[in-house]
Scaffold this motif. Sequence first.
Motif, PDB file in Angstrom:
ATOM      1  N   GLN A 277       1.728 118.966  58.868  1.00  0.00           N
ATOM      2  CA  GLN A 277       0.560 118.801  59.714  1.00  0.00           C
ATOM      3  C   GLN A 277       1.005 118.853  61.172  1.00  0.00           C
ATOM      4  O   GLN A 277       1.939 118.155  61.555  1.00  0.00           O
ATOM      5  CB  GLN A 277      -0.079 117.452  59.396  1.00  0.00           C
ATOM      6  CG  GLN A 277      -1.522 117.374  59.781  1.00  0.00           C
ATOM      7  CD  GLN A 277      -2.152 116.104  59.224  1.00  0.00           C
ATOM      8  OE1 GLN A 277      -1.840 114.999  59.648  1.00  0.00           O
ATOM      9  NE2 GLN A 277      -3.034 116.265  58.271  1.00  0.00           N
ATOM     10  N   GLY A 278       0.369 119.673  61.957  1.00  0.00           N
ATOM     11  CA  GLY A 278       0.747 119.759  63.362  1.00  0.00           C
ATOM     12  C   GLY A 278      -0.366 120.398  64.145  1.00  0.00           C
ATOM     13  O   GLY A 278      -1.077 121.267  63.633  1.00  0.00           O
ATOM     14  N   PRO A 408      -6.194 116.909  61.301  1.00  0.00           N
ATOM     15  CA  PRO A 408      -5.837 115.575  60.843  1.00  0.00           C
ATOM     16  C   PRO A 408      -7.010 114.953  60.108  1.00  0.00           C
ATOM     17  O   PRO A 408      -8.159 115.198  60.455  1.00  0.00           O
ATOM     18  CB  PRO A 408      -5.538 114.817  62.124  1.00  0.00           C
ATOM     19  CG  PRO A 408      -6.264 115.545  63.191  1.00  0.00           C
ATOM     20  CD  PRO A 408      -6.470 116.949  62.731  1.00  0.00           C
ATOM     21  N   ILE A 425       5.198 115.743  59.874  1.00  0.00           N
ATOM     22  CA  ILE A 425       4.307 115.905  61.018  1.00  0.00           C
ATOM     23  C   ILE A 425       5.052 116.568  62.173  1.00  0.00           C
ATOM     24  O   ILE A 425       6.150 116.151  62.535  1.00  0.00           O
ATOM     25  CB  ILE A 425       3.725 114.540  61.456  1.00  0.00           C
ATOM     26  CG1 ILE A 425       2.800 114.016  60.357  1.00  0.00           C
ATOM     27  CG2 ILE A 425       2.974 114.665  62.767  1.00  0.00           C
ATOM     28  CD1 ILE A 425       2.155 112.699  60.660  1.00  0.00           C
ATOM     29  N   ASP A 427       4.973 116.768  65.788  1.00  0.00           N
ATOM     30  CA  ASP A 427       4.276 116.035  66.847  1.00  0.00           C
ATOM     31  C   ASP A 427       4.758 116.462  68.219  1.00  0.00           C
ATOM     32  O   ASP A 427       4.774 115.693  69.157  1.00  0.00           O
ATOM     33  CB  ASP A 427       4.476 114.526  66.651  1.00  0.00           C
ATOM     34  CG  ASP A 427       5.949 114.168  66.496  1.00  0.00           C
ATOM     35  OD1 ASP A 427       6.800 115.088  66.623  1.00  0.00           O
ATOM     36  OD2 ASP A 427       6.248 112.998  66.251  1.00  0.00           O
TER      37      ASP A 427
END
Length: 677
Positions: A277-278, A408, A425, A427
């Motif tokens: 997820q990014g 998200p 993740i 980030d």
Amino acid sequence: MKLGESVTILWGVGEQRAKALEKLGIDTLEDLLLHYPRDYIDLTSPRNITDTVPGEICPVRASVFRKMGETIVKGGMRLYKAQVGDSEGVMNIVFFNNPYPLERLHTEQEALFYGKVEQASQGRVMYNPQVFPPDMKGLWPIYPLTKNISNGIMRHLIQLALPTADQIPEILPEAIREEYQLMDCVQAIRTAHAPENFQSLSQARRRLMFEELFVLAVSLGMLRTYAHDTKGIPMEPHSLEPFYQALPFALTEAQNRAIQDLIADMCQNTPANRLVQGDVGSGKTMVAAAGAYFAFLSGTQSAMMAPTELLAQQHYNGLSSLLGKLGMRLGLLTGSMTAAQKRKIRQALAEGEIDLCIGTHALLSEGVEFAKLGLVITDEQHRFGVAQRAGLSRKGNHPHTLVMSATPIPRTLALMVYGELDLSIIDELPPGRKPIKTYKISPPKRDRAFRFIREHLVQGRQAYIVCPLVEAADGTPPGLRDAVAYLETIKPAFTGFHLGLLHGKMRPAEKEHIMSAFSAGEIQLLVSTTVIEVGVDVPNATIMMVENAERFGLSQLHQLRGRVGRGTGESFCILLSDSRNMGTLERLKMLCDTNDGFRIAEYDLASRGPGNFLGWQQHGLPQLRIADLTTDGELVTQAQQAAHKVLEKDPFLASPENTALWKQMKKMMDSVGGRPN
Ligand code: ADP
Ligand code: MG
């Protein structure tokens, strides 16, 4: 009567009503029974007039003393008044423009009047009360409705169908019902439609929500059984050094971490099952590329599924040069290719002559087979149904899976959707990125914005203008911009520049042509719809202007804006809107104030309420009737535990006692386009 029979067998349901019911998704008696109330009116304790408190909303039991007929007041409104009372007090009731409720009541008739009690100069008064028979008890259901179906009719039809509730099979095993103290399903459905009090209602609702979450958890659990829990293809460690050498830039720490996580997974016995997820622009594609290269070194193939042809094509173009240098053979498979082209790719895949095949849903189609599929990658995973994702994995013998998303999602939702999925993740953005400067302007400033865009085009930059519509049609609200006409109207402002048009109604080949012209810099200003929302990557584009910005969701605008700010140039996003709505202005301001996708998603959640957050379909989950994953956290956990227990004993729901559950699961999965096996 049979549960599966059409609603037309009910007395009072003709063609017209059947059509109206269909709009609510109601075809059969069963559908009717599963049409749960959205709210209830509390009639459990009717009052005497003297016991009421002004301002309170409550039921009052009283008799009609006299009807005062019709009066017309200033502005032409018609009032229909009556005086009602009991042994101790009196109250007026008034209906605006509606003679019917009083026509149905005769003098001395007793009734329950439900509404807000107010104190007027002449005494107590209730405006537009709802009128019920005097002996009505319990909670009165309020249903989701549609034109031509009133609440009274809906309730009546459901009452008629209620006897068939006995035929609904119990899908929760007895042991589970006992452990979690759940009432049986027939009683729960009956209670939901005619509860006597809040206590029994809440038990009924708990049972129904539990069931729904349980079926969902079982479905997802089964999907996972197919993907997980099994022996995968453990890969040998190999050096990724050549990959790093071939890259035109150094990867960020966060990208490296995600790659390490993935590689470590792929070396295990159980298949990798990882979500990366990014935020937009964080460089997720490189994680996928590294994974595909690693799979290649291990002598296996990879498949990468993207939600649009445009994106698939772009990944293909981008990765071909990078991975081609490393000796990998890439293929592209999309729905718009000719049958002959597809056949060629399919054959190459089956014979192991393609190492990474990028494509759309077309990858899922029958006849697509891999010689040795080692890794399945799904880009922008929220665009796909859970079942579709699993569908691709079944093309191989338990391949490793990697899914990537910029969206998200709240925690309870994540638990349910991803369960045991491992999470990396990203980030951190690649170095040198400057935050996108975002401004909100109103239409009188459009010309200034155009000038600003022209200045940047002259300096060699490129720009997007996004419109909410492709083409205006009858009934399009005035003021809404459509891409086709828009391009024509702005031509005079951009004479001498190369303009292009891109929208979803164009043929894929045409879209591809336009997009590659834009990538190559031959088109300087692209007028487009939201087809560019996901993934499109042209680093030289530094300005995005969005017309009718108020029409888009915050997260969507953030995704759109992610098309710029992808290179080292300073980037701008101009949101055009003439909205004066405070809420809208505040939302747009939020976007101007931050570039942080997670914060924007949180804000979206808080301001729109969890029910509306992103929508179920966006996560590829079925629409739930009664439960809410974002708020019923504890029940979600319990339902998941229960699902685990059931699947542990009977992983394929093959035993007779689970037949009804199996059917229910199939139905739910069918609604999102596919199911395990
Ligand atoms: P997303 O996470 O939105 O899918 P992409 O993978 O499309 O992001 O990457 C966005 C852009 O950033 C691409 O042009 C890509 O080539 C570039 N990029 C990715 N990683 C890096 C990096 N470490 N340094 C510089 N540029 C990078
Ligand atoms: Mg991407």
